[in-house]
Design an enzyme around this catalytic site. Structure first.
Site, PDB file in Angstrom:
ATOM      1  N   LYS A 128       3.537 -15.386   2.115  1.00 33.98           N
ATOM      2  CA  LYS A 128       3.502 -16.127   0.849  1.00 33.98           C
ATOM      3  C   LYS A 128       4.955 -16.396   0.474  1.00 33.98           C
ATOM      4  CE  LYS A 128       1.197 -17.780  -2.692  1.00 33.98           C
ATOM      5  NZ  LYS A 128       0.449 -19.017  -2.611  1.00 33.98           N
ATOM      6  N   ASP A 145      -5.332  -6.949   5.857  1.00 34.47           N
ATOM      7  CA  ASP A 145      -6.543  -6.236   5.432  1.00 34.47           C
ATOM      8  C   ASP A 145      -7.590  -7.253   4.968  1.00 34.47           C
ATOM      9  OD1 ASP A 145      -8.162  -4.137   4.738  1.00 34.47           O
ATOM     10  OD2 ASP A 145      -7.014  -3.519   2.980  1.00 34.47           O
ATOM     11  N   ASP A 188     -11.128  -9.022   7.197  1.00 34.38           N
ATOM     12  CA  ASP A 188     -12.521  -8.953   6.711  1.00 34.38           C
ATOM     13  C   ASP A 188     -13.153 -10.349   6.742  1.00 34.38           C
ATOM     14  OD1 ASP A 188     -12.258  -6.238   6.174  1.00 34.38           O
ATOM     15  OD2 ASP A 188     -13.323  -6.382   4.263  1.00 34.38           O
ATOM     16  N   TYR A 219       0.829  -1.212   0.000  1.00 29.09           N
ATOM     17  CA  TYR A 219       0.000   0.000   0.000  1.00 29.09           C
ATOM     18  C   TYR A 219       0.866   1.267   0.000  1.00 29.09           C
ATOM     19  CZ  TYR A 219      -3.975  -3.045   1.183  1.00 29.09           C
ATOM     20  OH  TYR A 219      -4.933  -4.026   1.174  1.00 29.09           O
TER      21      TYR A 219
END
Ligand code: NAD
Length: 355
Positions: A191, A247, A251, A142
């Site tokens: 990852k 993020d 959720d 980001y």
């Protein structure tokens, strides 16, 4: 005792839900003999419309001199075509970065009264869900270099996911310190089978773990973690992960605990100043209708009084009032589409249930 609170209501449902938190905070203040001095600051699309920037300098100054910051949400389709650096979300990313708030703490707890709202089968949630996602907040993709260029096959776009050792080490330290006060278990999600940034993430997390020998660390790839969260959420206690994975996974964790409308968060740095906000966005689809769930904002206010103001008893009284209200059967529309009360009514009842 008096506390200065910067209130950044933002866009969409941000003002509606934050108003309910202020209502609850004013009620606890009178019950516990404390006082809150709330000062509004502009952020997001609303700030852009008024001042030409999503994060005016006055807002930064206000936050820096406050004891804590309570934020609603930013964004909405109205600003989709705004220049990249003027988008509402840039206001939020910038305030987190400017205040040095690199650690985002997101508890995802299945409140017993909401067991029926959990989309998972009973046998999967019998052991409850009590996960805290520790998400790195001021680094990664980001914040990395981004851009567009013309390539042989048309326009190319890129976003660079960059982390340095210091950024990984400090967020890992937060997660391990938290884990040693809880169930002494961390799953670090990355990852590392594909991404270089994740390989560095994994090795630094391993290095930090050596200072916390009582905490059991394991690693999981993010795609597997997304699956494990719905298959067996009870296996997780602390999840440590980077900005983007955190993020997305939080959720998912929100939905398995009932609704995105109930999960709070705290964004912390090295000092006592923290920024507290629901994990949800500005929900433009329901903004202005007085149907949003204010619980995520109210529980964020509880985190604020606990962590930044050190008022454990006051925090517990807010959390108890939320639990009592849900046990009494009150629901907003996200939790019960047929039999629901408004956002402001939910705020009133939670406020009345403060004892
Ligand atoms: P969102 O969280 O705003 O909404 C997703 C879905 O959840 C919507 O259907 C919405 O109605 C519902 N929802 C969210 N909060 C709710 C609540 N309190 N009560 C009931 N239902 C609720 O995510 P989105 O739709 O992807 O994004 C909308 C805007 O919000 C975008 O501009 C996005 O950039 C922004 N956003 C801001 C933040 C933030 O301010 N921290 C976070 C995420 C997204």
């Amino acid at each position: 005792m008096s506390f200065e609170i910067a209130v950044l209501k933002g866009d969409g449902i941000g003002p509606e839900v934050t108003d309910q938190s202020l209502k609850v905070l004013l009620n606890v203040a009178s019950k516990y003999g404390i006082s809150f001095d709330f000062t509004d600051g502009l952020i997001g699309g609303f700030a852009y419309d008024k001042t030409g920037t999503p994060l005016p300098q006055e807002t930064i100054d206000l936050c820096k001199k406050s004891d804590a910051v309570l934020l609603g949400a930013v964004g909405g389709p109205k600003w989709d075509k705004a220049p990249n650096d003027k988008r509402p979300e840039m206001g939020l990313l910038s305030i987190r970065k400017m205040l040095g708030l690199y650690a985002n703490i997101r508890p995802a707890i299945l409140i017993p009264a909401l067991k029926t709202e959990c989309p998972l089968k009973d046998e999967i949630i019998n052991n409850g869900i009590n996960i805290t996602v520790v998400r790195e907040l001021t680094g990664g993709i980001y914040f990395g270099e981004k851009g567009r260029e013309i390539g042989a096959n048309g326009i190319e776009a890129y976003d660079i996911n960059k982390y340095n050792e210091m950024e990984i080490r400090r967020i890992a330290n937060v997660a391990f310190a938290l884990a040693s006060k809880r169930n002494k278990k961390i799953v670090s999600i990355d990852k590392a089978n594909v991404l270089e940034s994740s390989k560095l993430w994994r090795s630094v997390v391993e290095e930090v773990s050596k200072s916390f020998s009582d905490v059991k660390l394991c690693h999981m790839y993010v795609d597997n973690a997304a699956m494990q969260l719905v298959k067996n959420p009870a296996q997780f206690d602390i999840i440590l992960t980077d900005n983007m994975f955190g993020d997305i996974l939080s959720d998912e964790a929100a939905q398995i605990t009932g609704s995105i409308g109930i999960l709070p968060s705290a964004s912390l740095g090295d000092g006592t100043l923290g920024l507290y906000e629901p994990i949800h966005g500005s929900a433009p689809d329901i903004a202005g209708k007085n149907v949003a769930n204010p619980i995520a904002s109210i529980l964020s206010a509880a985190m604020m009084v606990r962590i930044s103001l050190g008022l454990e008893e006051v925090a517990k009284s807010i959390e108890n009032a939320v639990n009592i209200t849900l046990e009494q059967g009150y629901r907003t529309q996200d939790l019960d589409n047929e039999n629901y009360i408004s956002c402001s009514k939910m705020g009133d009842i939670i406020s009345q249930n403060i004892v």
